[in-house]
Scaffold this active site. Structure first.
Site, PDB file in Angstrom:
ATOM      1  N   THR A   1      35.861  33.881  37.427  1.00  0.00           N
ATOM      2  CA  THR A   1      37.188  33.746  38.061  1.00  0.00           C
ATOM      3  C   THR A   1      37.494  34.892  39.027  1.00  0.00           C
ATOM      4  OG1 THR A   1      38.204  34.981  36.253  1.00  0.00           O
ATOM      5  CG2 THR A   1      38.121  32.562  36.047  1.00  0.00           C
ATOM      6  N   ASP A   2      36.777  36.020  38.901  1.00  0.00           N
ATOM      7  CA  ASP A   2      37.131  37.179  39.727  1.00  0.00           C
ATOM      8  C   ASP A   2      36.982  36.912  41.217  1.00  0.00           C
ATOM      9  OD1 ASP A   2      35.944  39.825  37.470  1.00  0.00           O
ATOM     10  OD2 ASP A   2      37.617  38.402  37.390  1.00  0.00           O
TER      11      ASP A   2
ATOM     12  N   LYS B   1      43.849  34.547  42.731  1.00  0.00           N
ATOM     13  CA  LYS B   1      44.029  34.910  41.320  1.00  0.00           C
ATOM     14  C   LYS B   1      45.257  35.817  41.239  1.00  0.00           C
ATOM     15  CE  LYS B   1      41.353  36.458  37.279  1.00  0.00           C
ATOM     16  NZ  LYS B   1      40.034  36.960  36.803  1.00  0.00           N
TER      17      LYS B   1
ATOM     18  N   THR C   1      33.024  33.623  32.996  1.00  0.00           N
ATOM     19  CA  THR C   1      33.587  33.519  31.644  1.00  0.00           C
ATOM     20  C   THR C   1      33.400  32.135  31.066  1.00  0.00           C
ATOM     21  OG1 THR C   1      35.211  35.238  31.991  1.00  0.00           O
ATOM     22  CG2 THR C   1      35.783  33.590  30.369  1.00  0.00           C
TER      23      THR C   1
ATOM     24  N   TYR D   1      34.296  40.115  25.561  1.00  0.00           N
ATOM     25  CA  TYR D   1      33.227  39.112  25.560  1.00  0.00           C
ATOM     26  C   TYR D   1      32.254  39.440  26.690  1.00  0.00           C
ATOM     27  CZ  TYR D   1      35.689  37.267  29.606  1.00  0.00           C
ATOM     28  OH  TYR D   1      36.286  37.135  30.835  1.00  0.00           O
TER      29      TYR D   1
ATOM     30  N   GLU E   1      53.524  44.403  64.485  1.00  0.00           N
ATOM     31  CA  GLU E   1      53.514  45.830  64.098  1.00  0.00           C
ATOM     32  C   GLU E   1      52.521  46.662  64.904  1.00  0.00           C
ATOM     33  OE1 GLU E   1      56.630  45.816  61.516  1.00  0.00           O
ATOM     34  OE2 GLU E   1      55.404  47.513  62.214  1.00  0.00           O
TER      35      GLU E   1
HETATM   36  N1  DAS Z   1      34.061  38.890  35.049  1.00  0.00           N
HETATM   37  C1  DAS Z   1      34.697  37.609  35.289  1.00  0.00           C
HETATM   38  C2  DAS Z   1      33.905  36.859  36.318  1.00  0.00           C
HETATM   39  O1  DAS Z   1      32.738  36.551  36.089  1.00  0.00           O
HETATM   40  C3  DAS Z   1      34.778  36.748  34.107  1.00  0.00           C
HETATM   41  C4  DAS Z   1      35.532  35.498  34.458  1.00  0.00           C
HETATM   42  O2  DAS Z   1      36.745  35.573  34.399  1.00  0.00           O
HETATM   43  O3  DAS Z   1      34.927  34.486  34.818  1.00  0.00           O
HETATM   44  O4  DAS Z   1      34.503  36.566  37.349  1.00  0.00           O
END
Ligand code: DAS
Length: 356
Positions: free
Chosen positions: A119-120, A192, A38, A53, A313
């Site tokens: 970010t994923d 995250k 992103t 986007y 467990e």
């Molecule tokens: N789809 C997400 C990624 O590329 C966009 C982001 O949040 O960076 O991880």
């Protein structure tokens, strides 16, 4: 008269150039490796923020040009290592990125690395690099929750913070770091926590390492686990990583996915169990059978925080299973993959989960 005027202008320019060169000499050299995400995303309108986007569109030189302030904190140059949305990150991309990081950090004219990333899967790439980078120089991973075209895009300030952190003395020896939202997280523990808000990256319970404020990093703690140059994992001559898959625990679970992973040749299975890594009775026979075939089984938890206790467990000693300590399932998968490049001995592997 005219000559004297031009000559004095020339002298002024010469002094300015000398001052700029002197300043550049005092600044750290930071290389920005761009992978997409992103932070490099674009949207149709300025109010296209969390949805609508396209990630991985803007090149590294444009990202750098958008933040002229970078020149005040470091001498930066960029490389476009890849251009992907990070949900598509994979083992081959990780090996390519890690090799480039290690090659650059071995150079005396490189003081730190910034990686721009979606970010994923930042939390996975951060832990992978935390285990395979062979230098104490700073490696900082940065992303953004809003595309570069949005009102109040967070990418530019996140990139500025990441570059000053990667060039700082304070970040040396801290392991791979992740910074967004003026906060500093450790690669081992960061995760995250929200699908779309700016403050999504946290280290729940164990907490941030510190903050960036007024163009300066402030650290208040550091991870106690061995990382980077202090791990035995060397990927420089690897072109493939062992296949390790994750099965997710839930009420009324069945062994279909687990059996399919094993049949497809998985060398390791992470079982993200309910609670303290508990096993539904329906999957225990398949796990036992897989173990007999030499598949290494790690009991993790879907909960996300806390220690998965050995012999809690399940009778791990009897079943010859490994437990993930505090690593969530996606991070346990990374450590098991790398562990399997060194050994299949479950006692050795368990020690690695206690150490890294
Ligand atoms: N789809 C997400 C990624 O590329 C966009 C982001 O949040 O960076 O991880």
């Amino acid at each position: 008269m005219l000559i004297r005027k031009y000559f004095s202008q020339f002298l002024v320019l010469l002094c300015l150039a000398a001052a700029a060169a002197a300043q550049a000499q005092n600044l750290p050299n930071v290389v920005i490796l761009a992978t997409g995400g992103t932070i490099a995303g674009t949207g149709a309108t300025t109010t296209t923020t969390t949805v609508g986007y396209t990630a991985a569109k803007v090149g590294v030189d444009a990202l750098i040009a958008a933040v002229p302030e970078l020149k005040k904190v470091a001498n930066v140059r960029g490389e476009q290592t890849m251009q992907i949305a990070s949900e598509n990150m994979n083992n081959d991309a990780w090996l390519k990125l890690a090799k480039r990081v290690n090659t650059l950090l071995a150079q005396s004219d490189v003081d730190g690395i910034v990686i721009t990333h979606g970010t994923d899967t930042i939390e996975e790439t951060a832990y992978f690099l935390d285990l395979v980078v062979k230098s104490k120089k700073p490696v900082v991973i940065v992303g953004a929750m809003r595309p570069s075209t949005a009102i109040s895009a967070d990418g530019p300030i996140n990139l500025y913070n990441a570059v000053l952190l990667a060039g700082s003395k304070e970040a040396i020896g801290k392991g791979v770091l992740v910074t967004l939202n003026d906060q500093i997280n450790a690669g081992r523990e960061v995760t995250k926590t929200n699908t779309s808000t700016l403050d999504t990256f946290k280290t729940p319970e164990l907490g941030f390492l510190g903050y960036i404020q007024g163009s300066k990093p402030f650290f208040y703690r550091q991870s106690t686990r061995k990382n980077t140059a202090d791990t035995p994992f060397d990927i420089m001559n690897l072109d493939k990583l062992p296949q390790v898959d994750i099965v997710y625990g839930y009420a009324n679970m069945n062994p279909i996915a687990l059996n399919a992973f094993v049949a497809a040749g998985a060398q390791g299975i992470i079982h993200a169990g309910v609670g303290d890594g508990s096993l539904n009775n329906t999957v225990v026979p398949s796990l036992t059978e897989a173990r007999k075939k030499g598949v290494v089984i790690v009991r993790a938890s879907r909960v996300g925080q806390g220690i998965v206790a050995r012999n809690g467990e399940a009778d791990d000693d009897k079943l010859d299973f490994v437990v993930s300590d505090t690593l969530n399932a996606q991070k346990a998968r990374i450590l098991l993959m790398l562990a399997l490049t060194k050994t299949t001995d479950t006692k050795e592997i368990q020690k690695m989960f206690w150490e890294y």
